[in-house]
Design an enzyme around this catalytic site. Sequence first.
Site, PDB file in Angstrom:
ATOM      1  N   ASP A  99      44.578  40.374  38.717  1.00 35.19           N
ATOM      2  CA  ASP A  99      43.383  41.169  39.261  1.00 35.19           C
ATOM      3  C   ASP A  99      43.602  42.419  39.249  1.00 35.19           C
ATOM      4  O   ASP A  99      44.767  42.904  38.917  1.00 35.19           O
ATOM      5  CB  ASP A  99      42.920  40.653  40.624  1.00 35.19           C
ATOM      6  CG  ASP A  99      42.724  39.187  40.685  1.00 35.19           C
ATOM      7  OD1 ASP A  99      42.276  38.563  40.004  1.00 35.19           O
ATOM      8  OD2 ASP A  99      42.757  38.783  42.006  1.00 35.19           O
TER       9      ASP A  99
HETATM   10  N1  URA Z   1      46.306  35.667  42.856  1.00 35.11           N
HETATM   11  C1  URA Z   1      45.585  36.387  42.949  1.00 35.11           C
HETATM   12  O1  URA Z   1      44.591  36.153  43.974  1.00 35.11           O
HETATM   13  N2  URA Z   1      45.157  37.573  42.090  1.00 35.11           N
HETATM   14  C2  URA Z   1      45.994  37.940  41.308  1.00 35.11           C
HETATM   15  O2  URA Z   1      46.025  38.775  40.527  1.00 35.11           O
HETATM   16  C3  URA Z   1      47.278  36.825  41.043  1.00 35.11           C
HETATM   17  C4  URA Z   1      47.160  35.750  41.826  1.00 35.11           C
END
Ligand code: URA
Length: 232
Positions: A99
């Site tokens: 993310d």
């Molecule tokens: N899980 C998440 O919620 N976000 C990420 O970026 C990676 C794993």
Amino acid sequence: MRLNAYLARCGVASRRHADELVKAGRVRVNGRVGELNTYVGPGDLVEVDGERVEPEPLAYVLLHKPAGVLTTARDPRGRPTVLDLVRHPSRVVPVGRLDADTTGALLLTNDGELAHRLAHPRYRVDKVYEVEVEGEPSDAALRRLRRGVELEDGRTAPARVRRLGPSRLEITIHEGRKHQVKRMCAAIGHPVVHLHRARYAGLSLEGLAPGEWRALRPPEVAALARLVGLPR
Ligand code: URA
């Protein structure tokens, strides 16, 4: 390999964009207009708009992704992407996603087969996250994470969970569903405050400051290939 995969390996375009070039009749294979289902081997002559194209060498990059950077090749809204940080001569693309607000280890490569296997839960590649959460999860909450929690897209596979502090956990998973760690922690009543991927497939961020990247060393590439059962 399929013509679109070959063109991607040549650094011409993404597979999807390569299909557009093929459909537009701009790609020739051994002098004949290529089709979407044309297969290409080592001895074939491939031309785009009359210019010969050849595969780029395989490249493997580890990036320490900082916060605020998108894991996409290009953002229509012009926000910074990981490819703005990794100025590599070969057309590498991220393996899976982090993310925008998640920091940590992100692998980029132009090796489609290795990338596909690393991203597939079947090969059980470890993704190790350091997670800061709201509140102080109880031992029972951690057991729920370990067993797997019910999410709207199904139950998560068992996870390894270690307590690093009252509100800090280390969570190791093999799956890579969208926002998975955040949704797992929200499901046990402890939303994520900060998420950092400390290791990916055994690769740590040692020596890399946020925003920095390095090419993998040949033994590291060999270890990745072994991990997912690819002969190298
Ligand atoms: N899980 C998440 O919620 N976000 C990420 O970026 C990676 C794993």
